[in-house]
Scaffold this motif. Sequence first.
Motif: not given
Length: 368
Positions: A339-360
Amino acid sequence: MLKLAVYITGHGLGHLTRTLEVCRILTRKHPEVELHLRAPFQPELIRQALGSDPASLAPIRLDLGLVQVDSLRTDLAATIRELDHFFGPKGNRQVEEEAEWLAGAGIHAALMDIPPRAFEACALAGVPAYGMTNFSWDWIWGDLAEENPRFQQFAECAAGSYSNCRRLFRTVMACDLSAFPIIEDVPLVSRNSPLDPGDVRSRLSIPAGKPVVLLSYGGTGLKDITLPPPSLHERYTVVATEPMPDPGADFMYLPNKRVQEVGLRYCDLVKAADIVMTKPGYSTVAECAGNHTALVYTDRGRFAEYPAVRQFIHDYLPHVYLPQQEVIRGNWGSALDALSAMIPFKFKSLRTDGAEVVADRLFEEIQR
């Protein structure tokens, strides 16, 4: 004041952290909401996750989930014995007592993650109950009924309890939640650190020059394992935290007090790590996605949530799978090296604001 009761399954810390992230955002945006925590966790864990003390805290446990031997292994026979208690006469009395407390305390609404019998208590007290989860215990126990038919009766009881849910906020990595009458989808619920990884490492004196590996195996940790050879620590800084016990001098051990003293939360440690080693549970995987951290994961025995979480890992995270027996034997090096051989890692775009959505959304609901 709007009084909100919060019930959290005692099965694992992940349920606590994701639910309290919703509560933290809710009370920050709406100070008129008064939190009353009904959950079997230590006050310092609740304080750390919430950032403050709730209006009240009681170590109420209305469910079990599964009995854990450690982070990776369950005891199904012990689980059946405990479920006999929670769904038997003593459990019925607990539900009635909790309904009396809800009515007497003047609670306006409740948020659950996701103890079935808490929904029954709310129904008895006339308190609207809202849920948030990616899986439910009726589904988990129903799957286990293939191994032990006695689980089926508890699955059916739980499904009946969940029918009292006013609205379920269904998060990413969702499994079968058909027991709930009304479902609303929300984005990934995760704790997202606003800090720079270098700042976190500096505050904790984590040495530079080697990839940082964070062990994340929940409150039960890992029992009866062989630790990796010293040569691993020549290539990696391996960090462990409470409530895991200190693995020994080769590891960098961070007690909760030290983390709190420098103004950090656990999600900040995830942000600072290059790689997290863990079992595949919702909250740890979600925090890796929210903080752009790669993952070495292992299997966790029969647990019906596992395929959905594994699919999310494969879709969104740089990862390597390490079989459970290799974790237990301390053979971590090949997976970490790959896994460390893959550094720098690449990440797909994803919404991560679910906690705020649930709170609202929850605030909108309880104002009605």
